[in-house]
Design a protein around this motif. Structure first.
Motif, mmCIF file in Angstrom:
data_model
loop_
_atom_site.group_PDB
_atom_site.id
_atom_site.type_symbol
_atom_site.label_atom_id
_atom_site.label_comp_id
_atom_site.label_asym_id
_atom_site.label_seq_id
_atom_site.Cartn_x
_atom_site.Cartn_y
_atom_site.Cartn_z
ATOM 1 N N GLN A 116 -2.545 -7.183 -9.587
ATOM 2 C CA GLN A 116 -2.603 -6.026 -10.470
ATOM 3 C C GLN A 116 -3.371 -4.911 -9.770
ATOM 4 N N CYS A 117 -3.050 -3.690 -10.106
ATOM 5 C CA CYS A 117 -3.715 -2.531 -9.498
ATOM 6 C C CYS A 117 -5.231 -2.609 -9.671
ATOM 7 N N GLU A 118 -5.683 -3.066 -10.813
ATOM 8 C CA GLU A 118 -7.115 -3.123 -11.116
ATOM 9 C C GLU A 118 -7.874 -4.124 -10.255
ATOM 10 N N PHE A 119 -7.161 -4.987 -9.534
ATOM 11 C CA PHE A 119 -7.814 -5.954 -8.664
ATOM 12 C C PHE A 119 -7.896 -5.477 -7.205
ATOM 13 N N LEU A 120 -7.354 -4.296 -6.936
ATOM 14 C CA LEU A 120 -7.435 -3.727 -5.586
ATOM 15 C C LEU A 120 -8.792 -3.064 -5.395
ATOM 16 N N ASN A 121 -9.158 -2.825 -4.152
ATOM 17 C CA ASN A 121 -10.429 -2.149 -3.860
ATOM 18 C C ASN A 121 -10.380 -0.706 -4.333
ATOM 19 N N GLU A 122 -11.517 -0.227 -4.804
ATOM 20 C CA GLU A 122 -11.631 1.165 -5.198
ATOM 21 C C GLU A 122 -12.114 1.980 -3.998
ATOM 22 N N GLN A 123 -11.515 3.144 -3.820
ATOM 23 C CA GLN A 123 -11.876 4.048 -2.730
ATOM 24 C C GLN A 123 -12.074 5.449 -3.296
ATOM 25 N N ASN A 124 -12.744 6.313 -2.517
ATOM 26 C CA ASN A 124 -12.900 7.696 -2.959
ATOM 27 C C ASN A 124 -11.559 8.424 -2.818
ATOM 28 N N ALA A 125 -11.485 9.638 -3.351
ATOM 29 C CA ALA A 125 -10.224 10.384 -3.393
ATOM 30 C C ALA A 125 -9.668 10.649 -1.997
ATOM 31 N N GLU A 126 -10.525 10.982 -1.062
ATOM 32 C CA GLU A 126 -10.062 11.285 0.297
ATOM 33 C C GLU A 126 -9.422 10.061 0.942
ATOM 34 N N THR A 127 -10.053 8.903 0.818
ATOM 35 C CA THR A 127 -9.506 7.666 1.387
ATOM 36 C C THR A 127 -8.208 7.289 0.683
ATOM 37 N N PHE A 128 -8.176 7.454 -0.642
ATOM 38 C CA PHE A 128 -6.960 7.180 -1.410
ATOM 39 C C PHE A 128 -5.793 8.013 -0.888
ATOM 40 N N LEU A 129 -6.015 9.316 -0.692
ATOM 41 C CA LEU A 129 -4.936 10.197 -0.237
ATOM 42 C C LEU A 129 -4.506 9.863 1.184
ATOM 43 N N LYS A 130 -5.440 9.488 2.044
ATOM 44 C CA LYS A 130 -5.084 9.069 3.404
ATOM 45 C C LYS A 130 -4.226 7.816 3.368
ATOM 46 N N GLN A 131 -4.565 6.886 2.500
ATOM 47 C CA GLN A 131 -3.801 5.643 2.396
ATOM 48 C C GLN A 131 -2.418 5.915 1.799
ATOM 49 N N LEU A 132 -2.346 6.805 0.830
ATOM 50 C CA LEU A 132 -1.047 7.180 0.266
ATOM 51 C C LEU A 132 -0.164 7.800 1.346
ATOM 52 N N LYS A 133 -0.720 8.675 2.145
ATOM 53 C CA LYS A 133 0.035 9.296 3.245
ATOM 54 C C LYS A 133 0.519 8.232 4.219
ATOM 55 N N SER A 134 -0.354 7.303 4.565
ATOM 56 C CA SER A 134 0.013 6.231 5.483
ATOM 57 C C SER A 134 1.156 5.387 4.908
ATOM 58 N N THR A 135 1.109 5.114 3.628
ATOM 59 C CA THR A 135 2.151 4.311 2.982
ATOM 60 C C THR A 135 3.482 5.051 2.975
ATOM 61 N N VAL A 136 3.463 6.338 2.683
ATOM 62 C CA VAL A 136 4.706 7.121 2.685
ATOM 63 C C VAL A 136 5.285 7.181 4.096
ATOM 64 N N GLU A 137 4.431 7.345 5.097
ATOM 65 C CA GLU A 137 4.922 7.335 6.482
ATOM 66 C C GLU A 137 5.536 5.983 6.834
ATOM 67 N N MET A 138 4.926 4.906 6.360
ATOM 68 C CA MET A 138 5.459 3.570 6.611
ATOM 69 C C MET A 138 6.822 3.410 5.930
ATOM 70 N N MET A 139 6.942 3.920 4.713
ATOM 71 C CA MET A 139 8.226 3.869 4.009
ATOM 72 C C MET A 139 9.307 4.579 4.809
ATOM 73 N N ASN A 140 8.965 5.718 5.370
ATOM 74 C CA ASN A 140 9.937 6.466 6.175
ATOM 75 C C ASN A 140 10.379 5.662 7.394
ATOM 76 N N ARG A 141 9.433 4.980 8.026
ATOM 77 C CA ARG A 141 9.773 4.167 9.197
ATOM 78 C C ARG A 141 10.650 2.967 8.806
ATOM 79 N N LEU A 142 10.331 2.355 7.680
ATOM 80 C CA LEU A 142 11.033 1.130 7.283
ATOM 81 C C LEU A 142 12.396 1.382 6.646
ATOM 82 N N TYR A 143 12.501 2.439 5.840
ATOM 83 C CA TYR A 143 13.701 2.596 5.015
ATOM 84 C C TYR A 143 14.555 3.806 5.368
ATOM 85 N N CYS A 144 14.099 4.667 6.281
ATOM 86 C CA CYS A 144 14.893 5.868 6.585
ATOM 87 C C CYS A 144 15.522 5.765 7.961
#
Length: 144
Positions: A116-144
């Motif tokens: 569940q989302c609530e069991f993941l580590n909590e990070q500050n907003a800057e780290t969250f956005l960096k991780q979101l960017k990394s995930t979207v880039e990974m999606m592009n590599r895997l699925y595009c």
């Protein structure tokens, strides 16, 4: 005016701080920024929120669907935090959580073994956005 001066004198002799009529602590009730804008409000210069943050491993190896759902939900929280400190949220960011929800719905995957989302580590907003960017880039590599 005389009553205010008497109150100030009484408070200054009691608390040893001159010209104080009263004070607010600010932890039990919010102190709102001036209507002129957030730049004049030095108490909330940065976002001080923690967001559940999926990792690359949560997305790539474990549960891409639930990771995207978590990003979508936490993006809503982040946008609300931005608005609470009077940052102007531009339209593309408002739609980001909805687009992440649409992407997660397109993934055909069971979530029975996902954390569940609530069991993941909590990070500050800057780290969250960096991780979101990394995930979207990974999606592009895997699925595009």
């Amino acid at each position: 005016m005389a009553e205010a001066q008497a109150t100030a004198h009484c408070k200054s002799t009691t608390h040893l701080v001159p010209q104080v009529y009263g004070a607010l602590e600010g932890t039990r009730m919010p102190i709102l920024p001036p209507s002129g804008g957030y730049r004049d409000y030095s108490h909330k210069e940065k976002l001080n929120c923690s967001l559940y943050t999926p990792t690359d491993q949560d997305f790539e190896q474990t549960c891409p669907k639930s990771a995207l759902k978590c990003f979508a939900n936490e993006t809503k929280v982040l946008i609300q935090e931005w608005e609470d400190v009077n940052f102007r949220v531009v339209r593309p960011y408002r739609n980001l959580s909805k687009k992440l929800e649409i992407l997660s719905a397109k993934l055909n995957q069971s979530e029975s073994e996902c954390r569940q989302c609530e069991f993941l580590n909590e990070q500050n907003a800057e780290t969250f956005l960096k991780q979101l960017k990394s995930t979207v880039e990974m999606m592009n590599r895997l699925y595009c």
